[in-house]
Design an enzyme around this catalytic site. Structure first.
Site, PDB file in Angstrom:
ATOM      1  N   GLY A  59      -5.516   7.939   4.371  1.00 55.51           N
ATOM      2  CA  GLY A  59      -6.563   8.765   3.761  1.00 55.51           C
ATOM      3  C   GLY A  59      -6.086  10.194   3.648  1.00 55.51           C
ATOM      4  N   LYS A  96       3.252  -2.215 -17.886  1.00 53.36           N
ATOM      5  CA  LYS A  96       4.088  -3.097 -17.050  1.00 53.36           C
ATOM      6  C   LYS A  96       5.532  -2.628 -17.088  1.00 53.36           C
ATOM      7  CE  LYS A  96       1.758  -4.474 -15.245  1.00 53.36           C
ATOM      8  NZ  LYS A  96       0.409  -4.423 -14.943  1.00 53.36           N
ATOM      9  N   GLU A 141      -1.245  -2.550 -21.915  1.00 58.91           N
ATOM     10  CA  GLU A 141      -0.882  -3.211 -20.665  1.00 58.91           C
ATOM     11  C   GLU A 141       0.605  -3.572 -20.655  1.00 58.91           C
ATOM     12  OE1 GLU A 141      -2.059  -3.476 -17.853  1.00 58.91           O
ATOM     13  OE2 GLU A 141      -1.179  -5.237 -16.928  1.00 58.91           O
ATOM     14  N   ARG A 182       0.811  -1.221   0.000  1.00 57.32           N
ATOM     15  CA  ARG A 182       0.000   0.000   0.000  1.00 57.32           C
ATOM     16  C   ARG A 182       0.849   1.279   0.000  1.00 57.32           C
ATOM     17  NH1 ARG A 182      -5.211  -1.146   1.364  1.00 57.32           N
ATOM     18  NH2 ARG A 182      -5.563   0.987   1.971  1.00 57.32           N
ATOM     19  N   TRP A 197       2.425   6.001   2.166  1.00 57.82           N
ATOM     20  CA  TRP A 197       2.552   6.494   0.789  1.00 57.82           C
ATOM     21  C   TRP A 197       2.243   7.973   0.889  1.00 57.82           C
ATOM     22  CZ3 TRP A 197      -0.548   8.689  -3.106  1.00 57.82           C
ATOM     23  CH2 TRP A 197      -0.009   8.633  -4.395  1.00 57.82           C
ATOM     24  N   HIS A 228       0.366   8.228 -37.312  1.00 55.09           N
ATOM     25  CA  HIS A 228      -0.089   9.599 -37.059  1.00 55.09           C
ATOM     26  C   HIS A 228       0.716  10.267 -35.948  1.00 55.09           C
ATOM     27  CE1 HIS A 228      -3.390   8.967 -39.794  1.00 55.09           C
ATOM     28  NE2 HIS A 228      -3.651   7.829 -39.179  1.00 55.09           N
ATOM     29  N   GLU A 262       6.042   0.734 -15.215  1.00 57.48           N
ATOM     30  CA  GLU A 262       5.865   0.633 -13.770  1.00 57.48           C
ATOM     31  C   GLU A 262       7.108   0.116 -13.068  1.00 57.48           C
ATOM     32  OE1 GLU A 262       1.371  -0.522 -12.547  1.00 57.48           O
ATOM     33  OE2 GLU A 262       2.347  -1.966 -13.848  1.00 57.48           O
TER      34      GLU A 262
HETATM   35  C1  G6P Z   1      -2.727   0.991  -8.835  1.00 51.22           C
HETATM   36  C2  G6P Z   1      -2.015  -0.327  -9.011  1.00 51.22           C
HETATM   37  C3  G6P Z   1      -2.364  -0.930 -10.367  1.00 51.22           C
HETATM   38  C4  G6P Z   1      -3.868  -1.072 -10.502  1.00 51.22           C
HETATM   39  C5  G6P Z   1      -4.593   0.247 -10.249  1.00 51.22           C
HETATM   40  C6  G6P Z   1      -6.086   0.037 -10.111  1.00 51.22           C
HETATM   41  O1  G6P Z   1      -2.227   1.923  -9.732  1.00 51.22           O
HETATM   42  O2  G6P Z   1      -0.614  -0.143  -8.910  1.00 51.22           O
HETATM   43  O3  G6P Z   1      -1.764  -2.200 -10.476  1.00 51.22           O
HETATM   44  O4  G6P Z   1      -4.173  -1.533 -11.790  1.00 51.22           O
HETATM   45  O5  G6P Z   1      -4.138   0.833  -9.028  1.00 51.22           O
HETATM   46  O6  G6P Z   1      -6.307  -0.736  -8.972  1.00 51.22           O
HETATM   47  P1  G6P Z   1      -7.528  -1.684  -8.721  1.00 51.22           P
HETATM   48  O7  G6P Z   1      -7.241  -2.315  -7.398  1.00 51.22           O
HETATM   49  O8  G6P Z   1      -8.748  -0.810  -8.692  1.00 51.22           O
HETATM   50  O9  G6P Z   1      -7.597  -2.669  -9.830  1.00 51.22           O
END
Ligand code: G6P
Length: 616
Positions: A102, A493, A489, A27, A75, A512, A496
């Site tokens: 939060g 990846k 995707e 998290r 975070w 384009h 990230e």
């Molecule tokens: C974050 C994660 C991603 C994920 C996204 C949406 O950015 O790092 O891996 O795709 O959130 O998260 P969710 O839990 O809603 O699929």
């Protein structure tokens, strides 16, 4: 985001809290901290910048006593990720300490008001503001901790999951939530309580869990029944849920990283996802949500999909599957855009919320908006019991088990599998898919796990190939039709976890703009499997090769034409066009993984990211 853990009981809190933090590290991992209250009433707080392991190093040789404690992995939102801003925070008097997940949106105003009343702030955080507000409320009205928390929370705007302790009442932890998840695990005979952002820190200690709802406050007292109230002190009847979390799913199972483990788990996970739903003996796909909500689903005016990140890519595939098999128009929106777009949504619409964690703040808000407007909400979620799952009218869990690596892998293929099942099941009810197509797809769906296993056998070969790409600065990923979302995707990846700039594009659209970037230093990953747009993809590839671009192509086994054009190829087994993303994404997951490892990066916890984004 952030993860919070709390413990109150008869055991040493420290090891429980640290283990919990490790499980919640997905998290956020900018800083970590722990507060321990021992039998002599001494409060020890340790905080460290970076990961939980740094906190552990710092705490070696320190006083770790205490059977009450709270802990946090951060975070950063308000304030830099330094030690002062790390949680737990301490109130002005030094009595109260708190962890928070939060954002308190009116923290700026509250801070000014509290300063006028003589409060000083050490950190830049909104959390410290909330804690001082609780202390101010307690002092002003002479309230106990629970009441001070309730009154203070009524004054805040924003999202919170908090755990607070007061050194004067060492037998109590107060927990509360709004828009950020919070679970309370209850040990036998109420002799101990576990508080956490999700069930993973609690698993292995107790399987009785209460998920707090918005604006609920839990009072955990040693040897007393858990007491839950609203902010207005109304009593809430809570029913503990029995959860069944396999603790072995929470470790790496012999793999060097969670991400690799999760990539390799896909065959097994997709079988779990289809179990009891794809019924070969009856040649049918049965989803309880489709059975129970048949009329709303088959007569819907249109479907909308809201999600973020990888789940948004899965939605793009879901759109194609549903439009193909059900002939219902589908719109896909980023949840963060949808919620502020004054969307035209209402009765007769079905809104699909796709989320691995089930906690993404933007997706949750989009769902609430859709519900308020009268639409039916269908959740496609992995985390059982999560907020989106609970708020949805119906849904289908993807059942792929906890995903811990920050870069999503098995959740993507799980979501795609659910969409394939859904599209076929709804299409059959609507009569928009013919029996032969339905049976062919049903049959092929069952072959997918074995076919993924065959791709996984190439992991070492992809690792060798990755060495040539680790030094590159930019990548382009191109695909068409069902493979277009896979291109997005694949690029995500790589970005990230390897911090290499990568863009996914529909292959034909490349001319384009992105083609201007192509030169001999630019790897272009083509998804060039044997499907309806194969010839078109070959032409697009020619255009790249003519500009000396270096092509790495994902092809169907036995392909000869692409091999002649491409620099490198990775083969995948042949499958139906509608299911190809389930296979074509796997080599891209492995490629990103091996490039990041070759660069020596932290694959499971890449910089600046978090697994569960509970802030908007
Ligand atoms: C974050 C994660 C991603 C994920 C996204 C949406 O950015 O790092 O891996 O795709 O959130 O998260 P969710 O839990 O809603 O699929």
């Amino acid at each position: 985001m952030c993860g919070i853990v709390g413990y109150l009981g008869y055991r040493d809190a420290y090891p429980i809290l640290i283990k919990g933090l490790h499980r919640l590290e997905y998290r956020g991992y900018d800083s970590a901290g722990v507060a321990l209250l021992n039998d002599e009433g001494k409060l020890n707080i340790y905080k460290a910048v970076g990961k939980v392991s740094n906190l552990e190093k710092l705490a070696v040789g320190q006083d770790q006593s205490g059977s009450v404690g709270i802990a946090h992995t951060r975070w950063a939102t308000h304030g830099a990720p330094n030690e002062v801003n790390a949680h737990p925070h301490l109130s002005q008097s030094g009595d109260l300490t708190m962890v928070h997940n939060g954002i308190i949106e009116n923290a700026g105003t509250l801070r000014e008001q509290l300063k006028e009343k003589g409060f000083h702030f050490r950190s830049d955080t909104d959390t410290e503001v909330l804690l001082q507000l609780i202390e101010y409320t307690r002092n002003k009205h002479g309230l106990d901790l629970a009441s001070s928390v309730r009154v203070a929370l009524k004054k805040v705007i924003g999202a919170y999951a908090i755990a607070v302790i007061d050194r004067n009442t060492p037998d109590t932890i107060i927990a509360a939530r709004k828009s950020s998840p919070l679970a309370v695990g209850i040990g036998e005979d109420n002799c101990e309580f576990f508080i956490a952002s999700d069930a993973s820190p609690i698993a292995g200690y107790t399987n009785r869990i209460v998920y707090l709802k918005d604006e609920e406050v839990a009072v955990c007292r040693r040897d007393k029944e858990l007491e839950v109230t609203t902010l207005n002190e109304d009593h809430v009847d809570v029913q503990a849920k029995e959860i069944d979390l396999d603790v072995s799913m929470l470790d790496k199972g012999g793999f060097p990283h969670y991400m690799l483990k999760e990539i390799f788990e896909q065959p097994h996970c997709l079988r779990d996802c289809m179990r009891g739903r794809v019924l070969p003996a009856h040649q049918r796909i049965v989803l309880s949500a489709v059975t129970e909500h048949r009329e709303e689903l088959i007569h819907a005016k249109r479907y909308l999909m809201v999600s973020c990140g990888t789940s948004w890519h899965a939605a793009l595939i879901g759109k194609q599957l549903i439009e193909q098999f059900c002939r219902i128009p589908v719109e896909v929106a980023y949840a963060s855009e949808f919620r502020y777009s004054n969307p035209v949504v209402g009765p007769g619409d079905v809104v699909f919320a796709i989320s691995q964690s089930g906690e993404t703040a933007d997706t949750l808000s989009a769902v609430q908006l859709a519900k308020n407007n009268g639409a039916m909400v269908f959740g496609i979620v992995n985390a059982v019991g999560s907020s989106i799952a609970r708020v949805s009218d119906t849904g289908t869990y993807i059942h792929v088990g906890p995903e811990i690596g920050v870069a999503s892998t098995k959740a993507f293929t799980g979501q795609t599998t659910v969409f394939a099942m859904l599209a076929l099941a709804i299409g059959r009810e609507r009569g928009t898919v013919d029996e032969a197509t339905y049976l062919e797809a049903l049959e092929e769906l069952q072959q997918i796990p074995d076919k993924i296993s065959r791709i996984l056998e190439q992991s070492d070969a992809i690792r060798d190939l990755a060495q040539d790409y680790a030094g590159k600065r930019n990548f382009l990923y191109l695909g068409r039709g069902m493979n277009y979302p896979v291109a997005l995707e694949g690029a995500l990846k790589l970005k990230e976890i390897s911090y290499i700039h990568a863009e996914g594009y529909p292959a034909a659209e490349m001319k384009h703009g992105p083609i201007a970037l192509v030169d001999e230093d630019m790897p272009v990953v083509f998804l060039a499997t044997h499907h309806n747009l194969y010839e078109k993809i070959l032409s697009n590839m020619q255009e790249v090769v003519a500009r000396r671009g270096k092509v790495l192509a994902i092809v169907t086994e036995g392909d000869e034409q692409v091999r002649r054009l491409a620099d490198k190829v990775i083969e995948i087994p042949s499958t139906l066009n509608c299911l190809v993303p389930l296979l074509s994404v796997v080599p891209l997951q492995l490629l990103a993984y091996h490039i990041a490892v070759a660069k020596g990066l932290d694959v499971d916890q890449p910089r600046n990211l978090a697994k569960s984004v509970t802030v908007e």
